[in-house]
Structures are given as structure tokens and as C-alpha cells.
Design a protein around this motif. Structure first.
Motif, PDB file in Angstrom:
ATOM      1  N   UNK A  88       0.796  -1.144   0.005  1.00  0.00           N
ATOM      2  CA  UNK A  88      -0.026  -0.053   0.023  1.00  0.00           C
ATOM      3  C   UNK A  88       1.015   1.104  -0.209  1.00  0.00           C
ATOM      4  N   UNK A  89       1.781   1.518  -0.955  1.00  0.00           N
ATOM      5  CA  UNK A  89       2.426   2.566  -1.314  1.00  0.00           C
ATOM      6  C   UNK A  89       2.101   3.580  -2.137  1.00  0.00           C
ATOM      7  N   UNK A  90       0.891   3.247  -2.710  1.00  0.00           N
ATOM      8  CA  UNK A  90       0.485   4.261  -3.977  1.00  0.00           C
ATOM      9  C   UNK A  90      -1.067   3.837  -4.066  1.00  0.00           C
ATOM     10  N   UNK A  91      -1.706   4.796  -4.960  1.00  0.00           N
ATOM     11  CA  UNK A  91      -3.111   4.247  -5.400  1.00  0.00           C
ATOM     12  C   UNK A  91      -3.890   5.502  -4.873  1.00  0.00           C
ATOM     13  N   UNK A  92      -5.323   4.933  -5.279  1.00  0.00           N
ATOM     14  CA  UNK A  92      -6.478   5.990  -5.172  1.00  0.00           C
ATOM     15  C   UNK A  92      -7.532   4.988  -4.434  1.00  0.00           C
ATOM     16  N   UNK A  93      -8.341   5.709  -3.354  1.00  0.00           N
ATOM     17  CA  UNK A  93      -9.665   5.201  -3.034  1.00  0.00           C
ATOM     18  C   UNK A  93     -10.682   6.099  -3.063  1.00  0.00           C
ATOM     19  N   UNK A  94     -11.649   5.467  -3.816  1.00  0.00           N
ATOM     20  CA  UNK A  94     -12.913   6.532  -4.013  1.00  0.00           C
ATOM     21  C   UNK A  94     -14.007   5.744  -3.167  1.00  0.00           C
ATOM     22  N   UNK A  95     -14.424   6.648  -2.257  1.00  0.00           N
ATOM     23  CA  UNK A  95     -15.693   6.353  -1.309  1.00  0.00           C
ATOM     24  C   UNK A  95     -16.981   7.114  -1.417  1.00  0.00           C
ATOM     25  N   UNK A  96     -17.899   6.387  -1.781  1.00  0.00           N
ATOM     26  CA  UNK A  96     -19.246   7.275  -1.502  1.00  0.00           C
ATOM     27  C   UNK A  96     -20.091   7.121  -0.382  1.00  0.00           C
ATOM     28  N   UNK A 121      -7.213   9.712  -1.186  1.00  0.00           N
ATOM     29  CA  UNK A 121      -8.629   9.400  -0.831  1.00  0.00           C
ATOM     30  C   UNK A 121      -9.576  10.258  -1.522  1.00  0.00           C
ATOM     31  N   UNK A 122     -10.482  10.028  -2.398  1.00  0.00           N
ATOM     32  CA  UNK A 122     -11.560  10.732  -2.641  1.00  0.00           C
ATOM     33  C   UNK A 122     -13.113  10.342  -2.165  1.00  0.00           C
ATOM     34  N   UNK A 123     -13.659  11.334  -1.616  1.00  0.00           N
ATOM     35  CA  UNK A 123     -15.077  11.124  -0.671  1.00  0.00           C
ATOM     36  C   UNK A 123     -16.274  11.950  -1.380  1.00  0.00           C
ATOM     37  N   UNK A 124     -17.264  11.143  -1.738  1.00  0.00           N
ATOM     38  CA  UNK A 124     -18.336  11.664  -2.693  1.00  0.00           C
ATOM     39  C   UNK A 124     -19.702  11.624  -1.766  1.00  0.00           C
ATOM     40  N   UNK A 125     -20.381  12.412  -1.383  1.00  0.00           N
ATOM     41  CA  UNK A 125     -21.643  12.656  -0.630  1.00  0.00           C
ATOM     42  C   UNK A 125     -22.583  12.393  -1.559  1.00  0.00           C
ATOM     43  N   UNK A 126     -23.589  11.685  -1.290  1.00  0.00           N
ATOM     44  CA  UNK A 126     -24.794  11.717  -2.377  1.00  0.00           C
ATOM     45  C   UNK A 126     -26.072  10.934  -1.678  1.00  0.00           C
ATOM     46  N   UNK A 127     -27.168  10.876  -2.407  1.00  0.00           N
ATOM     47  CA  UNK A 127     -28.263   9.647  -1.998  1.00  0.00           C
ATOM     48  C   UNK A 127     -27.762   8.511  -2.295  1.00  0.00           C
ATOM     49  N   UNK A 128     -28.506   7.697  -1.452  1.00  0.00           N
ATOM     50  CA  UNK A 128     -28.280   6.307  -1.890  1.00  0.00           C
ATOM     51  C   UNK A 128     -28.407   5.606  -3.108  1.00  0.00           C
ATOM     52  N   UNK A 129     -29.391   6.415  -3.860  1.00  0.00           N
ATOM     53  CA  UNK A 129     -29.582   5.964  -5.384  1.00  0.00           C
ATOM     54  C   UNK A 129     -28.530   6.473  -6.091  1.00  0.00           C
ATOM     55  N   UNK A 130     -28.097   7.928  -5.725  1.00  0.00           N
ATOM     56  CA  UNK A 130     -27.053   8.162  -6.673  1.00  0.00           C
ATOM     57  C   UNK A 130     -25.704   7.512  -6.549  1.00  0.00           C
TER      58      UNK A 130
END
Length: 291
Positions: A88-96, A121-130
Motif C-alpha cells: 500500500x505505497x500508492x493508489x487511490x480510494x474512492x468512497x461514496x 482518498x476521494x469522498x463523494x456525498x450523495x443519496x443512496x440512489x446516486x
């Protein structure tokens, strides 16, 4: 058939505009058109109808789109698998995530970043459907939501915790002193609720409908922080899970009598997608926090 052709096709299908798709892919429009034409020739069927300057997806194109997404995802899985060999020395994690779960996400992010500072890290807020829609398009690695996805063989569901609904009021309101409040008593007060599309709103609507009651909804809003700002003015009240206002100093959650239903917080992800080591590491932190 080349992976780049699939990428070009997916972008063109989503935008239905070859010029804009080419711009976003940083290639010329002629290159995009040529590569898609080669793909169509190989498949033996047109993927787009070209009418003047406009393009429209064909039935074959619509059907092929899902397979193209899966093919790209599998290819990315293979690449990610090779990268993970080095740790785990590089990379990207996208979380909704839905807003009601920020209280568990924030400390998890702090712990994860301390352990793996090289992972972006990328964090995205939204509705469950989105968020579920973005997960299906492989734009997110996983989603934190109160939406319980059942009877779907392509979705993996990992429970975190359960939370009851509460009647949310400003702490100086006389209502904040109540031990409990009934659904009928709530009818006497104006409500500001999450817009339709939020899992909590859907749950609230079902509770009132089941009891044959009609609440006084004067405001519907698709942004939870703004909704909470309105509740803090004391002019409205709302109904959310207790955990949504767990750290809100100016708001109080009053238990609702005779409402036994729970909102089930969970991690959802795509079953057939390779899970990066970073994803599994984040899962460990979340699952420990949820117990």
C-alpha cells in the motif's frame, strides 16, 4: 478490440457528443470517430446512429455498453492486482457516503491516512440512489449508506450498525425536553425533510403511510447540511436517524414512540470486482468502528 476503443465508446455513449467526448479524452474528434468506426466494423453492427451533427445510441450500443464497462473494470482489476503486490505505497480510494454516516467515516479517514499516507482518498456525498448508480459504473470502490440492497446477486452487503429514527429539534425548543414523541404529535409541527431519493426520506414516508397519517411538510431539500442549518433556526423540525445529528451541538434527537423500524447502515460494493488491498484495509477500520 482494444481497451482504448472501449474507453472511447463508453465516453461517447455517456455524452452522446463526439466533440465533447474527444475533448474529455484529450484526443481529436477524428481519432475518436475512427476508433469507434473500427470497433463497429469488428462487431459487425453500428453502435451509434449519426444524424447530421447529432449521434444517438443504437439498441446494440445500449446492450454493448454494460459489457464494455465490465471489460474495462476487469482490465483495471488486473492492473490493480499487480500494483498491490508492492504493498500500500500508492493508489487511490474512492468512497461514496450518505451524510448520515459522516460520523463514522471521519475518524476512519484519519486512522487510514495515518497508516497509509501514500493512498489518495476521494469522498463523494450523495443519496443512496446516486451513489449506488456511480458504484455500478465503477466510479466508486464502495459506498456507505443506510440503503439496504437486497436480492441483488451483484451487490455485496456488509452490515455496520442499526440506527432508529429521531424527531430532530433545536436544543432550546421546549420539544427538546420530551422523553418521546408520537407520530400523531409530530403532525402538529412543520417539518423540513430530505428530498425524495434519500433512503431516510423513503423510510419516513413509509412509516407515516403505514399509520395512515399525513405530516406537514413545508420544506424538502437535497442537501443535509443545509437542512440541519434550517432546523437550528428553530422554525422547522425534521426526522432523521439519531446518528445523523450525533455530533451536532445545537440539535437534539427525540425518540419517536411506536416506530420500531431501524435504518441499517452498511458497506455496499460490487461482488465481482477485485477489491484492492486499500479497500480491505479501510473495511477493517470501518467494521471495527461499527461493532
Amino acid at each position: 478490440m482494444e481497451l482504448r476503443q472501449l474507453r472511447y465508446f463508453i465516453k461517447a455513449k455517456e455524452l452522446l457528443n463526439f466533440t465533447e467526448a474527444a475533448n474529455q479524452l484529450f484526443i481529436s474528434q477524428s481519432t475518436l470517430s475512427q476508433q469507434i468506426k473500427q470497433l463497429e466494423d469488428e462487431l459487425g453492427t453500428p453502435l451509434f446512429n449519426r444524424v447530421g451533427k447529432h449521434v444517438y445510441i443504437t439498441e446494440a450500443g445500449s446492450l454493448f455498453y454494460d459489457y464494455a464497462l465490465q471489460a474495462l473494470s476487469k482490465a483495471n482489476d488486473g492492473l490493480q492486482l499487480l500494483k498491490d503486490i508492492n504493498g500500500l505505497h500508492a493508489g487511490r480510494l474512492s468512497i461514496g457516503t450518505t451524510y448520515g454516516l459522516r460520523h463514522i467515516l471521519t475518524p476512519a479517514i484519519l486512522k487510514f491516512h495515518k497508516a497509509y499516507p501514500q493512498i489518495n482518498l476521494e469522498v463523494v456525498f450523495g443519496t443512496s440512489q446516486e451513489l449506488t448508480h456511480r458504484l455500478e459504473k465503477f466510479e466508486l470502490d464502495f459506498v456507505l449508506t443506510f440503503e439496504e440492497v437486497t436480492h441483488r446477486p451483484d451487490i455485496k452487503h456488509q452490515p455496520l450498525f442499526d440506527s432508529e429514527l429521531g424527531f430532530i429539534v433545536e436544543k432550546r425548543s421546549p420539544l427538546a425536553k420530551l422523553k418521546t414523541i408520537s407520530l400523531k404529535e409530530i403532525l402538529d409541527h412543520e417539518l423540513a425533510l430530505p428530498a425524495k431519493g434519500y433512503s431516510t426520506r423513503r423510510f419516513v414516508d413509509e412509516v407515516f403511510a403505514k399509520n395512515k397519517l399525513t405530516p406537514r411538510i413545508s420544506v424538502e431539500i437535497n442537501d443535509i447540511p443545509t437542512l440541519l442549518d434550517l432546523i437550528e433556526t428553530g422554525n422547522w423540525h425534521t426526522i432523521l436517524t439519531h446518528t445523523t445529528v450525533q455530533n451536532a451541538a445545537r440539535l437534539v434527537s427525540v425518540p419517536i414512540k411506536a416506530v420500531k423500524g431501524m435504518q441499517h447502515a452498511a458497506i455496499i460494493s460490487m461482488k465481482e470486482v477485485y477489491e484492492k488491498r486499500a479497500v480491505k484495509a479501510f473495511y477493517d477500520i470501518l467494521l471495527k468502528a461499527g461493532t
